[in-house]
Design a protein around this motif. Structure first.
Motif, PDB file in Angstrom:
ATOM      1  N   PHE A  24      32.549  39.088  39.385  1.00  0.00           N
ATOM      2  CA  PHE A  24      33.892  39.127  38.829  1.00  0.00           C
ATOM      3  C   PHE A  24      33.861  38.661  37.375  1.00  0.00           C
ATOM      4  O   PHE A  24      33.131  37.722  37.038  1.00  0.00           O
ATOM      5  N   ASP A  25      34.676  39.313  36.518  1.00  0.00           N
ATOM      6  CA  ASP A  25      34.833  38.805  35.168  1.00  0.00           C
ATOM      7  C   ASP A  25      35.931  37.743  35.159  1.00  0.00           C
ATOM      8  O   ASP A  25      36.473  37.376  36.205  1.00  0.00           O
ATOM      9  N   LYS A  26      36.284  37.233  33.982  1.00  0.00           N
ATOM     10  CA  LYS A  26      37.256  36.148  33.885  1.00  0.00           C
ATOM     11  C   LYS A  26      38.634  36.569  34.379  1.00  0.00           C
ATOM     12  O   LYS A  26      39.448  35.735  34.763  1.00  0.00           O
ATOM     13  N   SER A  27      38.901  37.886  34.367  1.00  0.00           N
ATOM     14  CA  SER A  27      40.199  38.395  34.803  1.00  0.00           C
ATOM     15  C   SER A  27      40.205  38.815  36.266  1.00  0.00           C
ATOM     16  O   SER A  27      41.202  39.367  36.751  1.00  0.00           O
ATOM     17  N   GLY A  28      39.100  38.600  36.964  1.00  0.00           N
ATOM     18  CA  GLY A  28      39.025  38.953  38.374  1.00  0.00           C
ATOM     19  C   GLY A  28      38.700  40.408  38.634  1.00  0.00           C
ATOM     20  O   GLY A  28      38.844  40.884  39.760  1.00  0.00           O
ATOM     21  N   ARG A  29      38.234  41.140  37.602  1.00  0.00           N
ATOM     22  CA  ARG A  29      37.828  42.532  37.785  1.00  0.00           C
ATOM     23  C   ARG A  29      36.351  42.587  38.153  1.00  0.00           C
ATOM     24  O   ARG A  29      35.567  41.723  37.758  1.00  0.00           O
ATOM     25  N   VAL A  30      35.972  43.616  38.884  1.00  0.00           N
ATOM     26  CA  VAL A  30      34.600  43.748  39.367  1.00  0.00           C
ATOM     27  C   VAL A  30      33.718  44.390  38.301  1.00  0.00           C
ATOM     28  O   VAL A  30      34.060  45.436  37.734  1.00  0.00           O
ATOM     29  N   ILE A  31      32.586  43.769  38.034  1.00  0.00           N
ATOM     30  CA  ILE A  31      31.537  44.319  37.177  1.00  0.00           C
ATOM     31  C   ILE A  31      30.375  44.708  38.077  1.00  0.00           C
ATOM     32  O   ILE A  31      30.005  43.950  38.978  1.00  0.00           O
ATOM     33  N   SER A  32      29.795  45.898  37.846  1.00  0.00           N
ATOM     34  CA  SER A  32      28.723  46.386  38.706  1.00  0.00           C
ATOM     35  C   SER A  32      27.547  46.908  37.890  1.00  0.00           C
ATOM     36  O   SER A  32      27.721  47.399  36.768  1.00  0.00           O
ATOM     37  N   CYS A  33      26.359  46.813  38.488  1.00  0.00           N
ATOM     38  CA  CYS A  33      25.141  47.403  37.930  1.00  0.00           C
ATOM     39  C   CYS A  33      24.842  48.706  38.660  1.00  0.00           C
ATOM     40  O   CYS A  33      24.742  48.715  39.892  1.00  0.00           O
ATOM     41  N   GLU A  34      24.701  49.797  37.921  1.00  0.00           N
ATOM     42  CA  GLU A  34      24.447  51.100  38.523  1.00  0.00           C
ATOM     43  C   GLU A  34      22.978  51.491  38.368  1.00  0.00           C
ATOM     44  O   GLU A  34      22.473  51.614  37.247  1.00  0.00           O
ATOM     45  N   HIS A  35      22.319  51.717  39.486  1.00  0.00           N
ATOM     46  CA  HIS A  35      20.921  52.138  39.453  1.00  0.00           C
ATOM     47  C   HIS A  35      20.745  53.573  38.954  1.00  0.00           C
ATOM     48  O   HIS A  35      19.841  53.863  38.176  1.00  0.00           O
ATOM     49  N   ALA A  36      21.600  54.488  39.417  1.00  0.00           N
ATOM     50  CA  ALA A  36      21.390  55.908  39.143  1.00  0.00           C
ATOM     51  C   ALA A  36      21.677  56.276  37.695  1.00  0.00           C
ATOM     52  O   ALA A  36      21.111  57.244  37.171  1.00  0.00           O
ATOM     53  N   SER A  74      21.757  53.764  35.103  1.00  0.00           N
ATOM     54  CA  SER A  74      21.227  52.701  34.243  1.00  0.00           C
ATOM     55  C   SER A  74      22.325  52.072  33.389  1.00  0.00           C
ATOM     56  O   SER A  74      22.115  51.769  32.212  1.00  0.00           O
ATOM     57  N   GLN A  75      23.492  51.849  33.984  1.00  0.00           N
ATOM     58  CA  GLN A  75      24.632  51.313  33.262  1.00  0.00           C
ATOM     59  C   GLN A  75      25.172  50.049  33.923  1.00  0.00           C
ATOM     60  O   GLN A  75      25.031  49.845  35.125  1.00  0.00           O
ATOM     61  N   VAL A  76      25.837  49.230  33.090  1.00  0.00           N
ATOM     62  CA  VAL A  76      26.663  48.127  33.575  1.00  0.00           C
ATOM     63  C   VAL A  76      28.105  48.546  33.336  1.00  0.00           C
ATOM     64  O   VAL A  76      28.469  48.936  32.220  1.00  0.00           O
ATOM     65  N   VAL A  77      28.939  48.487  34.391  1.00  0.00           N
ATOM     66  CA  VAL A  77      30.299  49.021  34.285  1.00  0.00           C
ATOM     67  C   VAL A  77      31.325  47.995  34.763  1.00  0.00           C
ATOM     68  O   VAL A  77      31.010  47.059  35.503  1.00  0.00           O
ATOM     69  N   LEU A  78      32.567  48.211  34.323  1.00  0.00           N
ATOM     70  CA  LEU A  78      33.695  47.374  34.699  1.00  0.00           C
ATOM     71  C   LEU A  78      34.707  48.215  35.461  1.00  0.00           C
ATOM     72  O   LEU A  78      35.063  49.320  35.034  1.00  0.00           O
ATOM     73  N   HIS A  79      35.168  47.711  36.604  1.00  0.00           N
ATOM     74  CA  HIS A  79      36.155  48.413  37.424  1.00  0.00           C
ATOM     75  C   HIS A  79      37.563  47.933  37.091  1.00  0.00           C
ATOM     76  O   HIS A  79      37.832  46.731  37.100  1.00  0.00           O
ATOM     77  N   ASP A  80      38.457  48.875  36.827  1.00  0.00           N
ATOM     78  CA  ASP A  80      39.878  48.576  36.670  1.00  0.00           C
ATOM     79  C   ASP A  80      40.644  49.207  37.820  1.00  0.00           C
ATOM     80  O   ASP A  80      40.213  50.211  38.400  1.00  0.00           O
ATOM     81  N   HIS A  81      41.788  48.627  38.149  1.00  0.00           N
ATOM     82  CA  HIS A  81      42.689  49.198  39.154  1.00  0.00           C
ATOM     83  C   HIS A  81      41.974  49.438  40.490  1.00  0.00           C
ATOM     84  O   HIS A  81      41.968  50.542  41.024  1.00  0.00           O
ATOM     85  N   ASP A  82      41.339  48.369  40.992  1.00  0.00           N
ATOM     86  CA  ASP A  82      40.693  48.424  42.310  1.00  0.00           C
ATOM     87  C   ASP A  82      39.652  49.526  42.418  1.00  0.00           C
ATOM     88  O   ASP A  82      39.533  50.196  43.451  1.00  0.00           O
ATOM     89  N   GLY A  83      38.895  49.733  41.366  1.00  0.00           N
ATOM     90  CA  GLY A  83      37.802  50.700  41.411  1.00  0.00           C
ATOM     91  C   GLY A  83      38.203  52.119  41.066  1.00  0.00           C
ATOM     92  O   GLY A  83      37.364  53.016  41.053  1.00  0.00           O
ATOM     93  N   LYS A  84      39.474  52.358  40.784  1.00  0.00           N
ATOM     94  CA  LYS A  84      39.924  53.725  40.503  1.00  0.00           C
ATOM     95  C   LYS A  84      39.527  54.191  39.105  1.00  0.00           C
ATOM     96  O   LYS A  84      39.479  55.377  38.821  1.00  0.00           O
ATOM     97  N   ARG A  85      39.280  53.260  38.203  1.00  0.00           N
ATOM     98  CA  ARG A  85      38.834  53.615  36.865  1.00  0.00           C
ATOM     99  C   ARG A  85      37.638  52.747  36.499  1.00  0.00           C
ATOM    100  O   ARG A  85      37.616  51.546  36.787  1.00  0.00           O
ATOM    101  N   VAL A  86      36.655  53.343  35.877  1.00  0.00           N
ATOM    102  CA  VAL A  86      35.436  52.623  35.533  1.00  0.00           C
ATOM    103  C   VAL A  86      35.191  52.740  34.030  1.00  0.00           C
ATOM    104  O   VAL A  86      35.251  53.831  33.471  1.00  0.00           O
ATOM    105  N   ARG A  87      34.938  51.615  33.394  1.00  0.00           N
ATOM    106  CA  ARG A  87      34.641  51.594  31.962  1.00  0.00           C
ATOM    107  C   ARG A  87      33.194  51.140  31.774  1.00  0.00           C
ATOM    108  O   ARG A  87      32.783  50.113  32.330  1.00  0.00           O
TER     109      ARG A  87
END
Length: 213
Positions: A80-92, A94-107
C-alpha cells in the motif's frame, strides 16, 4: 466452509503477536502460485497475487474472494502507498504500477533503469515518506509460468528506491536474485532476501533514503 487447524509455533516470541489458541483458516484454494499478500489495516481486506494465472484477488470476511485485477500481467509483490492504494510488481511487463479505483485503473510508475527495461520487479514496500522500494530479479524472464520468456536487458539484478519526485535510485546491484524485502518498525533498517545467495542483507537507512550495509 473454511478448513481450520491449530498451527505449530517453534518460537515463543510468536505468541506475542498471535494468540496461541488462534485457529489457522484456509480462505481460498485452487490457485496457481500465490504471492504478495497485503492486509488493509483499517478497511480490513486482503489483496494477493496468483502469478501463474495472471490474477489478483481481494478477500473480505463478509464477501469472501473476488477478482481485483484480471489479467494482472503476472503481478507478484504488492504493497500500500501512503494513500492506501495498491502498488504492484508485474513480471510479464517488467513494470511497477499503481492501482486506482480498486484496480480498475492502473498507472505505470517505473519501467527502466539507465535506458534498459527492468528484469521482472518482484517485491515492493512503501515507507512513511512515500518512497517505493522494490527488488528486480529475473524470475519473470526465465520462467514461462511466472512471466514472459525474453532476454535480459540489464546485466545485473538490483534493488531500487523510487522517490515521490519520480527519481529512481539503484540501492544495490550485486545480488544473485533479490526477492522479499521489508523495513524495521522505525524504518531505520531495510532487509532484503537474496534467494539464490541464501541470505538476508541488512541496510541502515537515513532520513534521506540513503541505504548502507
Amino acid at each position: 466452509m473454511t478448513d481450520t487447524m491449530i498451527y505449530e509455533t517453534r518460537d515463543d516470541r510468536f505468541s506475542a503477536l498471535i494468540h496461541p489458541n488462534a485457529q489457522l483458516e484456509k480462505v481460498a484454494g485452487d490457485l496457481g502460485f500465490t504471492e504478495g499478500p497485503i492486509w488493509h489495516p483499517t478497511e480490513n481486506w486482503l489483496v494477493f497475487s496468483d502469478i501463474r494465472n495472471s490474477r489478483q484477488y481481494r478477500w473480505t470476511e463478509a464477501d469472501g474472494l473476488s477478482p481485483f485485477r484480471v489479467p494482472s500481467n503476472q503481478s507478484n509483490g504488492n504493497c500500500f502507498d501512503k494513500s492506501g492504494r495498491v502498488i504492484s510488481c508485474e513480471h510479464a511487463t517488467s513494470q511497477v504500477v499503481l492501482h486506482d479505483h480498486d484496480g480498475k485503473r492502473v498507472r505505470v510508475l517505473a519501467t527502466h533503469f539507465e535506458g534498459k527495461e527492468f528484469n521482472s520487479p518482484n517485491d515492493v514496500v512503501c515507507d512513511s515518506k512515500g518512497r517505493i522500494w522494490f527488488t528486480d530479479p529475473t524470475f519473470g524472464r526465465v520462467r514461462e509460468d511466472l512471466g514472459e520468456l525474453r532476454d535480459q536487458e540489464l546485466d545485473f539484478q538490483g534493488v531500487y528506491r523510487l522517490d515521490p519526485d519520480g527519481s529512481l535510485h539503484c540501492i544495490a546491484r550485486d545480488y544473485d536474485q533479490p526477492n522479499g524485502l521489508c523495513f524495521s518498525a522505525d524504518e531505520t533498517r531495510l532487509y532484503v532476501n537474496d534467494t539464490v545467495g541464501g541470505h538476508i542483507r541488512e541496510y541502515a537507512v537515513d532520513d534521506s533514503g540513503n541505504a548502507t550495509g
